[in-house]
Design a protein around this motif. Sequence first.
Motif, mmCIF file in Angstrom:
data_model
loop_
_atom_site.group_PDB
_atom_site.id
_atom_site.type_symbol
_atom_site.label_atom_id
_atom_site.label_comp_id
_atom_site.label_asym_id
_atom_site.label_seq_id
_atom_site.Cartn_x
_atom_site.Cartn_y
_atom_site.Cartn_z
ATOM 1 N N GLY A 1 87.108 42.100 34.753
ATOM 2 C CA GLY A 1 85.521 42.834 34.655
ATOM 3 C C GLY A 1 84.484 42.435 33.848
ATOM 4 N N ALA A 2 83.796 43.115 33.278
ATOM 5 C CA ALA A 2 82.631 42.536 32.385
ATOM 6 C C ALA A 2 82.499 43.638 31.170
ATOM 7 C CB ALA A 2 81.442 42.387 33.121
ATOM 8 N N ARG A 3 81.763 43.145 29.997
ATOM 9 C CA ARG A 3 81.529 44.214 28.941
ATOM 10 C C ARG A 3 80.049 44.178 28.713
ATOM 11 N NH1 ARG A 3 84.629 42.377 25.488
ATOM 12 N NH2 ARG A 3 86.366 43.964 25.542
ATOM 13 N N GLY B 1 84.998 52.844 34.799
ATOM 14 C CA GLY B 1 84.808 52.155 33.548
ATOM 15 C C GLY B 1 84.872 53.171 32.461
ATOM 16 N N ARG B 2 84.315 52.858 31.243
ATOM 17 C CA ARG B 2 84.207 53.687 30.279
ATOM 18 C C ARG B 2 83.221 53.019 29.073
ATOM 19 N NH1 ARG B 2 86.281 51.507 25.222
ATOM 20 N NH2 ARG B 2 87.489 49.522 25.335
ATOM 21 N N LEU B 3 82.511 54.011 28.435
ATOM 22 C CA LEU B 3 81.613 53.781 27.456
ATOM 23 C C LEU B 3 81.874 54.325 26.217
ATOM 24 C CD1 LEU B 3 78.499 53.493 28.066
ATOM 25 C CD2 LEU B 3 78.176 55.946 27.207
ATOM 26 N N THR B 4 81.275 53.550 25.155
ATOM 27 C CA THR B 4 81.543 53.795 23.873
ATOM 28 C C THR B 4 80.210 53.738 23.096
ATOM 29 O OG1 THR B 4 83.837 52.739 23.937
ATOM 30 C CG2 THR B 4 82.895 53.183 21.778
ATOM 31 N N VAL B 5 80.111 54.827 22.245
ATOM 32 C CA VAL B 5 78.762 54.813 21.389
ATOM 33 C C VAL B 5 79.357 54.766 20.016
ATOM 34 C CG1 VAL B 5 76.865 56.110 21.074
ATOM 35 C CG2 VAL B 5 77.761 56.099 23.222
ATOM 36 N N GLU C 1 78.487 50.286 24.022
ATOM 37 C CA GLU C 1 79.606 49.463 24.910
ATOM 38 C C GLU C 1 80.109 49.816 26.193
ATOM 39 O OE1 GLU C 1 83.293 47.850 23.447
ATOM 40 O OE2 GLU C 1 81.814 46.359 22.479
ATOM 41 N N MET C 2 79.994 49.445 27.277
ATOM 42 C CA MET C 2 80.343 49.763 28.539
ATOM 43 C C MET C 2 81.304 48.529 29.304
ATOM 44 S SD MET C 2 78.124 50.579 31.961
ATOM 45 C CE MET C 2 79.029 50.953 33.599
ATOM 46 N N GLU C 3 82.332 49.111 29.634
ATOM 47 C CA GLU C 3 83.383 48.128 30.157
ATOM 48 C C GLU C 3 83.719 48.460 31.439
ATOM 49 O OE1 GLU C 3 86.059 47.093 26.412
ATOM 50 O OE2 GLU C 3 86.891 46.716 28.291
ATOM 51 N N VAL C 4 83.740 47.516 32.647
ATOM 52 C CA VAL C 4 83.919 47.868 34.023
ATOM 53 C C VAL C 4 84.900 46.996 34.366
ATOM 54 C CG1 VAL C 4 81.800 48.694 34.570
ATOM 55 C CG2 VAL C 4 82.246 46.355 34.683
ATOM 56 N N PRO C 5 85.990 47.425 35.188
ATOM 57 C CA PRO C 5 87.066 46.796 35.776
ATOM 58 C C PRO C 5 87.225 45.657 36.695
ATOM 59 C CG PRO C 5 87.206 48.691 36.909
ATOM 60 C CD PRO C 5 85.982 48.816 36.164
ATOM 61 N N GLY C 6 85.616 45.349 37.439
ATOM 62 C CA GLY C 6 85.614 44.251 38.454
ATOM 63 C C GLY C 6 86.564 44.682 39.317
ATOM 64 N N GLY C 7 86.791 43.529 40.318
ATOM 65 C CA GLY C 7 87.305 44.089 41.763
ATOM 66 C C GLY C 7 87.859 42.546 42.341
#
Length: 383
Positions: A324-326, A362-366, A377-383
């Motif tokens: 995925g991506a950050r 995904g998840r979000l961190t503040v 910061e946001m991370e998504v898993p891709g596919g």
Amino acid sequence: MSHRPNSGLAAVSTAILAMSRRLEVRDVLKTIVASARELLDAEYAALGVPDDHGGFAQFVVDGVSDEQWRAIGPLPRQHGVLASMLHRAEPERLADVREDPRFGGWPDAHPEMSDFLGLPVRDGDEILGALFLANKRCPKPKEEGRCGFTAEDEELLSTLAQHAAIALTNARLYERSRELTIVEERSRLAHELHDAVSQKLFSLRLTAQAAAALVDRDPARAKGELQQVAALAAEAADELRAAVVELRPAALDEDGLVHTLRTQIQVLDRAHSARVTFESPGTRALPAAQEEAVLRVAQEALHNALRHADAERVRVSLTRSGQGARLTVTDDGKGFDPRTVRSAGRHLGLVSMRDRAGGVGGRLTVTSAPGGGTTIEMEVPGG
């Protein structure tokens, strides 16, 4: 001296062409200042665009480092020689600005300036700004002193200022037309959403009320009304999904996430006084829903940094994270206490960003603290 006018006119022509290629106001201002400084071989150049409150809405400098500019402090007010150019609309050519009776001193970190040349930038009777240069460079030996700005310099700068006014006016018109286009598009979407969804929601409310009234005396009819509620809700959801698909930026479909983010961040960097940068090493394409979620979170984070955080620098990066991506958006603004954002009125944006991240797996961190800037910061898993 015989070749000087030709070389001067060639330099003016080059500067005019450079200005005419810019469409954003901030780009035009920076080009004007850099061109004027190069044209007249000055150590410093600046252009101030006045506001309506005795200060400057924009103030662009050339020849001063970023560190020195930050150390100088707040933008100047409309006083002294600057005020003279703005209010009397006359050129100012001084052998030593420090000896002028209007001179009121500088902040401690301000560079020392002596010889001075300034001109108003005018569009008809309207004064768009004050353009000035300081510390003319010259080849004379040190013991002969500074050569200072000449009448020829003033004439060249006057020619540049006239064309600068045209370029700045055109840039303002371009930005206004772009703003109007955005407003018109928002208005169109608002009408479409109203026509497509609000009538179904109204019918849904009436049907639900009818079902509630029938529950006790006619359960069978109430069941039928509730089935109709379910059908109307499904239709409304379909309409909303269709609207969301239409709201997906066309550039995202055509150009992909990285290019779309880079383009939007370049526009924001030109439109705001804060420095906004973007980097994206080695990322890969993501599923469409994840790309849109990343874009929307980036837009919300940038909006908060530029409109609410008083940030001077905003850094955006999109990097690979497994499949995925950050996304990381960091600003040096005033920050906040994440535990008290609800009372500060900023919780809706954070909730929206978390919902978008969670909606695509995904998840979000503040991370933030008062006076310590903010990192989202946001991370998504891709596919």
